[in-house]
Design an enzyme around this catalytic site. Sequence first.
Site, PDB file in Angstrom:
ATOM      1  CB  SER A  37       4.706   0.974   3.488  1.00 29.26           C
ATOM      2  OG  SER A  37       3.833   1.397   2.476  1.00 29.26           O
ATOM      3  CG  ASN A  43       0.758  -9.506   5.038  1.00 27.81           C
ATOM      4  OD1 ASN A  43       1.669 -10.318   5.213  1.00 27.81           O
ATOM      5  ND2 ASN A  43      -0.070  -9.580   4.007  1.00 27.81           N
ATOM      6  CG  HIS A 102      -0.172   2.081   1.658  1.00 25.75           C
ATOM      7  ND1 HIS A 102      -1.124   1.079   1.606  1.00 25.75           N
ATOM      8  CD2 HIS A 102       0.986   1.522   1.273  1.00 25.75           C
ATOM      9  CE1 HIS A 102      -0.547  -0.041   1.194  1.00 25.75           C
ATOM     10  NE2 HIS A 102       0.733   0.209   0.991  1.00 25.75           N
ATOM     11  CB  CYS A 129      -8.093 -14.615  -7.972  1.00 25.95           C
ATOM     12  SG  CYS A 129      -9.144 -14.013  -6.651  1.00 25.95           S
TER      13      CYS A 129
END
Length: 384
Positions: free
Chosen positions: A200, A152, A202, A326
């Site tokens: 998937s 990805n 989306h 993060c």
Amino acid sequence: MKPREIYLDNNATTRVLPEVANAVGRVMREGYGNPSSVHGVGSRARARLWEAREQVAASVSAQPEHVLFTSGASEANNSVIQSLLGGPMKGYRLVTSVIEHSSILATAEVLARSGHEVVTVAVDENGLVSEDALADAIVPGRTLVSIQWANNETGVIQPIARLVDLARGLGALFHTDAVQAVGKICVDLREVPVDFMSVSAHKVHGPLGVGALVTRDRRLLTPLFFGGSQEHSLRPGTENVPGIVGFGVALSLRTARFGAISLLTQDMRDGFESALLGRGVVQQFNGALAERLPNTSNVLFLDVDGEALVVRLDQAGVCCSQSSACTNQRPEPSYVLRAMGLTEADAYASVRFAFSEFNSMRDVNDAVEAISTVRASLSRFAVA
């Protein structure tokens, strides 16, 4: 004046196609039946589910009865990996790679902490899994291999056909997270006979929260939860009929437009990279020496703080990402890029751009202008 939005984060999620939105809305308005109900309204809902199952199956050359609908690829991945805890695959060794999606790696960590055998193989500087390392990690007859079809972050495509042949030749089962591959490159399960594949909606302009697991033998799987007979009792609970219908429509449209969209996105990606090279702001394109998805560019910039570049580009209307989490108020460097041998500083300075059929060459040109302007105002992020 607010800048024109240029969305180049299509590996994170994609804009829903109008035809998909219309199909979802129509089912929500008119197809309110529960597919498990025996009356006519329920029967019509079941028919819609079956049609979507056929559409998803056709997009990857599978049989409809091999498609199990889920809430997304993360659930599909977990369904396969956690089946090593019980049922026919109980006690199997898990062999995966260091660059898998977090839904694979996090589940693998849980298995390892509970005493299960987990082997994580490395990748080379191009992001490719070593076939020799994979072969060495397989225990014949009791191994599940899980290797993503395409990454990805970098778009690097694994030599999945060779890896499947190798694994199956050694008596191993093979799962692939094909979320980024389906709809972008040819995925034909007649040619690449994986045992399990996660997809998937989306990522191909379908709805969020819908996915599927394509399986050759569902008897090898154990359910994550219980309470109903839906999806052969492997995914109990009333199905998300509108979302599943949208998934089917999205993949059907992508199948019909596949060639044109692949050429369009590759032309945009290649033009984007050529323009950046011409501006002299790029050190390299990560993974570019391997075969990549046609829409994906992971750019290592010269003298730039990648996080600041992403934020400033967003302010300029360009949406992109670092694909990093993060922690402690600063982003972690991409574990994928670090596994490919990039330094921490270079991983911080890398940014991903991903194109879709909704983009145009105008987007490419405007994005390059914005990147050049923003980059000129930034200095390289210094790692403490």
